[in-house]
Scaffold this active site. Sequence first.
Site, PDB file in Angstrom:
ATOM      1  N   ARG A 290       0.829  -1.211   0.000  1.00 37.57           N
ATOM      2  CA  ARG A 290       0.000   0.000   0.000  1.00 37.57           C
ATOM      3  C   ARG A 290       0.862   1.259   0.000  1.00 37.57           C
ATOM      4  O   ARG A 290       0.511   2.244  -0.658  1.00 37.57           O
ATOM      5  CB  ARG A 290      -0.951  -0.026   1.201  1.00 37.57           C
ATOM      6  CG  ARG A 290      -2.103  -0.984   0.988  1.00 37.57           C
ATOM      7  CD  ARG A 290      -2.963  -1.204   2.212  1.00 37.57           C
ATOM      8  NE  ARG A 290      -4.112  -2.040   1.863  1.00 37.57           N
ATOM      9  CZ  ARG A 290      -4.984  -2.521   2.741  1.00 37.57           C
ATOM     10  NH1 ARG A 290      -4.848  -2.247   4.030  1.00 37.57           N
ATOM     11  NH2 ARG A 290      -5.996  -3.269   2.334  1.00 37.57           N
ATOM     12  N   TYR A 435      -6.697  -0.961  -6.681  1.00 31.63           N
ATOM     13  CA  TYR A 435      -6.102  -2.183  -6.137  1.00 31.63           C
ATOM     14  C   TYR A 435      -5.370  -1.943  -4.819  1.00 31.63           C
ATOM     15  O   TYR A 435      -5.204  -0.824  -4.381  1.00 31.63           O
ATOM     16  CB  TYR A 435      -5.228  -2.898  -7.152  1.00 31.63           C
ATOM     17  CG  TYR A 435      -4.078  -2.162  -7.791  1.00 31.63           C
ATOM     18  CD1 TYR A 435      -3.443  -1.090  -7.204  1.00 31.63           C
ATOM     19  CD2 TYR A 435      -3.591  -2.600  -9.029  1.00 31.63           C
ATOM     20  CE1 TYR A 435      -2.375  -0.462  -7.803  1.00 31.63           C
ATOM     21  CE2 TYR A 435      -2.519  -1.980  -9.651  1.00 31.63           C
ATOM     22  CZ  TYR A 435      -1.914  -0.922  -9.031  1.00 31.63           C
ATOM     23  OH  TYR A 435      -0.842  -0.314  -9.636  1.00 31.63           O
ATOM     24  N   GLU A 436      -4.965  -3.059  -4.195  1.00 29.53           N
ATOM     25  CA  GLU A 436      -4.352  -3.072  -2.858  1.00 29.53           C
ATOM     26  C   GLU A 436      -5.250  -2.420  -1.808  1.00 29.53           C
ATOM     27  O   GLU A 436      -4.790  -1.738  -0.900  1.00 29.53           O
ATOM     28  CB  GLU A 436      -2.979  -2.384  -2.871  1.00 29.53           C
ATOM     29  CG  GLU A 436      -1.975  -3.024  -3.788  1.00 29.53           C
ATOM     30  CD  GLU A 436      -1.721  -4.485  -3.480  1.00 29.53           C
ATOM     31  OE1 GLU A 436      -2.060  -4.927  -2.369  1.00 29.53           O
ATOM     32  OE2 GLU A 436      -1.193  -5.188  -4.349  1.00 29.53           O
ATOM     33  N   GLY A 437      -6.535  -2.649  -1.942  1.00 27.86           N
ATOM     34  CA  GLY A 437      -7.512  -2.035  -1.052  1.00 27.86           C
ATOM     35  C   GLY A 437      -7.953  -0.719  -1.650  1.00 27.86           C
ATOM     36  O   GLY A 437      -7.180   0.239  -1.718  1.00 27.86           O
TER      37      GLY A 437
END
Length: 584
Positions: A290, A435-437
């Site tokens: 992140r 992406y990645e949360g």
Amino acid sequence: MAYKAPLGDMQFVLQHWLRAEQDWQALPAYAEVDLELAMQVLEEAARFTGEVLAPLNGPGDRQGCRFSDGEVHTPEGFAVAYRAYVDGGWPALACDPQLDGQGLPQVLDAALQEMLYASNHAWAMYTGIAHGAYLCLKTHASAALQQRYLPGIISGETLPTMCLTEPQAGSDIGLLRSRAEPLADGSYSVSGNKLFISGGEHDLTRDILHLVLARLPDAPQGSRGLSLLLVPKWLENGERNAVYCDGLEHKLGIRGSATCALRFEQAKGWLVGEAHGGLAAMFVMMNSARLHVGLQGLGHAEAAWQSARDYALERRQMRAPRRPEQVPAAAADPIHLHPAMRRILLELRVRSEGMRALGYWAAHWLDIASESADPAQRAKAGQLVALLTPIVKASFTEQGFSLASKALQVFGGYGYTGEFPIEQTLRDSRIAMIYEGSNEIQANDLLLRKVLGDGGEAFGVLLGELRAEVAVGQASRVVFADALGEVCERLENLLPEVRALSIEDSEYPYRAAGDFLQLCATSLLAFAWARSARCVAGLAEDDPLRREKLESAGFCFDYLLPDFDRQLAGVRAARLPLPFVAGE
């Protein structure tokens, strides 16, 4: 694409803004690192990204990846560039020297990541998860797994993936269905389908290490029942594992990155960490990822700024309005002289440089959290990293896309064509918000878990850092210190209000989270520029760095800080319930 790493501003952040060298001397792991060595590393990284990666960016986008008979072929030149990356020792930059890493600070790795993403985001997707996977295995894998697989990750001879998403399970990983059955030899048989796997198949390395979330037979329902397994493409006996690529996604951007659908058919894998403890192990990797995704936003902003600046200096259109003291108008002026374009260009520069200071600050706290000999300092650094990570990820990626769009406006119609690289920057930057949360999940994480979850303790630590800057700035008579002090007061006064509303209405913090995160991001941008102004206040009045930084700080407080009022109003407006769009 022409990209030149902003080494001057990187040095300013390391030397003046962070005073990193002084902190490194107090951290035993980095005691031998000084500014001269740091800049030598970054100069080599600038050479690699500018001369090797940037020229592949446009051609790689046009060519994309090819899929044939289960194999993926990356764009021409990508594999050669990766070999140069490995030969240069870049994968080992911030890895433990005892494991044959170089042991350099993670803040230098952050600068490297910015350069990689700014010069060629699609190529950098193959390497982007590697450090997170290294940390995950180093923290949670058995000694046998570490001995077998860590050397390849550190050297770059193998590349890892992160396999979470499934067709029915995106953000809600509790819906994952992939299964892992224990085998007599201590390994597991892994079966299931994974979607949107970056680098799931490629031709850069022979082996690929898939870190897969799956359920053991006795797993409880939901996310607490997930385990993490390491599933290599190739087994030690030379056999190909039962992992298959079923195809590539056709995407808006980062087309040179192989985004794969993977099928595991009783593939052999090994447990990483404890059974049913996969989420804790995976989050070691995701938290690193992140921060790196946030640096993608910084890279896009920097690339957009450079493209727009260079074009605006060359393109001539109309006469720019003149103040009386200015030289007479020409028949046509470079468009950077027009006020509308100047405002866009200043925002591009000021936001990019402010994000750089904040992104490197977060990475520097990572170094302190992992290497300080003082437990209290490690704890404080850990709190700050946890709080800053969702802010950096969400706000930087939003700005990366927004600033690319504003930069495209400088080009006019040309920006909408493939003749200039800005349209690719705009397309490539959009995915980082998802992406990645997704950024919405980052906002929920910040407000509900990181701020309200501990009663505001970590948030108070962050406010303490901002207030310390106010005190030093006021003592140095920096004109922006008082404005930053007002920001701190308003943030501190807001927190009890948010806490009370969250108790009254359980949905309130979810409605307010997006504006709250952006409010924090605006406050941190003001902090970044108040500190920058203080750092240059002692320079000679005719020093170009002093003039530019003070002008940028003034632009931030005059033109960008007003966003604070709008975002604050959004947090307070969220006390009103939202209607159901579908009439439920």
